[in-house]
Each structure stands twice: as structure tokens, then as C-alpha cells.
Design a protein around this motif. Structure first.
Motif, PDB file in Angstrom:
ATOM      1  N   LEU A  37      -4.147  12.001  31.168  1.00  0.00           N
ATOM      2  CA  LEU A  37      -5.208  12.052  30.148  1.00  0.00           C
ATOM      3  C   LEU A  37      -5.397  13.496  29.740  1.00  0.00           C
ATOM      4  O   LEU A  37      -5.915  14.290  30.502  1.00  0.00           O
ATOM      5  N   LEU A  39      -7.157  14.680  27.135  1.00  0.00           N
ATOM      6  CA  LEU A  39      -8.389  15.000  26.429  1.00  0.00           C
ATOM      7  C   LEU A  39      -9.589  14.391  27.144  1.00  0.00           C
ATOM      8  O   LEU A  39      -9.553  13.238  27.561  1.00  0.00           O
ATOM      9  N   LYS A  41     -12.300  13.454  25.875  1.00  0.00           N
ATOM     10  CA  LYS A  41     -12.808  12.342  25.080  1.00  0.00           C
ATOM     11  C   LYS A  41     -12.052  11.056  25.417  1.00  0.00           C
ATOM     12  O   LYS A  41     -12.649   9.994  25.573  1.00  0.00           O
ATOM     13  N   SER A  42     -10.749  11.133  25.539  1.00  0.00           N
ATOM     14  CA  SER A  42      -9.950   9.968  25.914  1.00  0.00           C
ATOM     15  C   SER A  42     -10.361   9.470  27.291  1.00  0.00           C
ATOM     16  O   SER A  42     -10.423   8.265  27.534  1.00  0.00           O
ATOM     17  N   TRP A  45     -13.558   7.464  26.970  1.00  0.00           N
ATOM     18  CA  TRP A  45     -13.311   6.139  26.400  1.00  0.00           C
ATOM     19  C   TRP A  45     -12.673   5.209  27.422  1.00  0.00           C
ATOM     20  O   TRP A  45     -12.978   4.019  27.470  1.00  0.00           O
ATOM     21  N   ASN A  46     -11.801   5.730  28.272  1.00  0.00           N
ATOM     22  CA  ASN A  46     -11.214   4.909  29.331  1.00  0.00           C
ATOM     23  C   ASN A  46     -12.276   4.439  30.314  1.00  0.00           C
ATOM     24  O   ASN A  46     -12.242   3.295  30.774  1.00  0.00           O
ATOM     25  N   ARG A  49     -14.149   1.591  28.582  1.00  0.00           N
ATOM     26  CA  ARG A  49     -13.354   0.363  28.573  1.00  0.00           C
ATOM     27  C   ARG A  49     -13.349  -0.295  29.934  1.00  0.00           C
ATOM     28  O   ARG A  49     -13.445  -1.522  30.053  1.00  0.00           O
TER      29      ARG A  49
END
Length: 56
Positions: A37, A39, A41-42, A45-46, A49
Motif C-alpha cells: 500500500l 498511499l 489514503k488507499s 479505504w482498505n 472496506r
């Protein structure tokens, strides 16, 4: 890795948490972490989710 990031986001806040902090808490090198990962931000989001999947 996700648990480490979540813990840091809760304790320090999203803006104060650095990718290096998550890598260190996960016992990973920053280079290895960035392969998974790259970023923050990513990463967030993970986490979101994962939470949604667990609730369903």
C-alpha cells in the motif's frame, strides 16, 4: 498491517499518522510496506472496506 494502521489512526488521528509509523508498528520495512500500500489514503479505504465486509 491493517490492525496496526487502525490502532494508529485511532490513537494519533489520520493526519498525524505517517506511512512510516504503520510500517514500523507492523514490523515491516518501509520499502516492503510501500509494495502493498503506497498511499495512506488507499490504506484508509482498505480499512473501511474491511469493516463493511465484517458487518455483512
Amino acid at each position: 498491517m491493517l490492525e496496526a494502521g487502525l490502532d494508529l489512526f485511532i490513537r494519533k488521528g489520520y493526519r498525524a499518522t505517517k506511512i512510516a509509523d504503520i510500517a514500523k508498528k507492523s514490523n515491516m520495512s518501509l520499502g516492503l510496506y510501500s509494495i502493498f500500500l503506497n498511499l495512506k489514503k488507499s490504506f484508509m479505504w482498505n480499512l473501511l472496506r474491511l469493516d463493511v465486509q465484517e458487518q455483512n
